[in-house]
Design a protein around this motif. Structure first.
Motif, short mmCIF file in Angstrom:
data_model
loop_
_atom_site.label_atom_id
_atom_site.label_comp_id
_atom_site.label_asym_id
_atom_site.label_seq_id
_atom_site.Cartn_x
_atom_site.Cartn_y
_atom_site.Cartn_z
N GLY A 74 0.81 -1.21 0.00
CA GLY A 74 0.00 0.00 0.00
C GLY A 74 0.84 1.26 0.00
N ASP A 75 0.47 2.21 0.85
CA ASP A 75 1.19 3.48 0.90
C ASP A 75 2.63 3.34 1.39
N ASP A 76 2.85 2.36 2.28
CA ASP A 76 4.19 2.13 2.83
C ASP A 76 4.77 0.83 2.29
N ALA A 77 6.00 0.92 1.81
CA ALA A 77 6.76 -0.27 1.44
C ALA A 77 7.84 -0.43 2.50
N GLU A 78 8.02 -1.64 2.97
CA GLU A 78 9.01 -1.93 4.02
C GLU A 78 10.32 -2.39 3.39
N LEU A 79 11.39 -1.68 3.72
CA LEU A 79 12.72 -2.14 3.32
C LEU A 79 13.15 -3.14 4.38
N ASP A 80 13.13 -4.41 4.03
CA ASP A 80 13.40 -5.48 4.99
C ASP A 80 14.89 -5.77 5.10
N HIS A 81 15.62 -5.63 4.01
CA HIS A 81 17.06 -5.88 4.00
C HIS A 81 17.72 -4.93 3.01
N LEU A 82 18.91 -4.48 3.36
CA LEU A 82 19.80 -3.81 2.41
C LEU A 82 21.21 -4.08 2.90
#
Length: 153
Positions: A74-82
């Motif tokens: 939705g409006d927020d995408a979660e950066l789970d790993h970088l």
């Protein structure tokens, strides 16, 4: 690309190698053996994650030197790993991966990226334009709270 660097989707068969890269990246920071033991249990880029989410790798030549995992929502995408392989830290790999993941989030309708940053990496994200929006307690490590960040797209 002309400079031998490119970003491409991860392949499910790369899961173990990408997990190993993530663990090497975490070990770059001055964590003791007890903390690293926890991280080695909790940091994983699984075949299921690669199949279900946006997982991009950065290659320089034939070597994968970075990986990022984005969970659209939705409006927020979660950066789970970088994660960036330690020899490539400071060479723009993390920035290039983040920008590619941000573009993927935009294409999927996200208005911002949110993430829990390692305290050692918080400055990197702040330089990219993220802001601190709170803290995230780490269940596996009592008393540890990660910076919760967001970046408007």
């Amino acid at each position: 690309m002309a400079d031998g660097r490119r970003i491409r989707p991860a392949r499910v068969e790369e899961a173990d190698a990408l997990t190993a890269l993530a663990r090497r990246s975490k070990a770059h920071w001055p964590y003791d053996e007890a903390m690293m033991a926890v991280f080695n249990r909790t940091i994983a880029i699984t075949r299921d994650a690669i199949a279900a989410h946006v997982v991009l790798v950065h290659e320089t030549g034939d070597a994968v030197d970075g990986v990022g995992v984005l969970i659209p929502g939705g409006d927020d995408a979660e950066l789970d790993h970088l994660w960036v392989d330690p020899p490539a830290i400071g060479r723009g790999v993390g920035r290039r991966l983040f920008e590619a993941l941000a573009e993927a989030a935009r294409r999927r309708g996200a208005r911002r990226i949110v993430l829990n940053a390692d305290p050692h990496a918080e400055g990197f994200y702040l330089r990219l334009g993220a802001v601190r929006i709170g803290g995230h307690p780490v269940a596996e490590i009592p008393g540890r709270v990660l910076p919760r960040l967001a970046m408007t797209l």
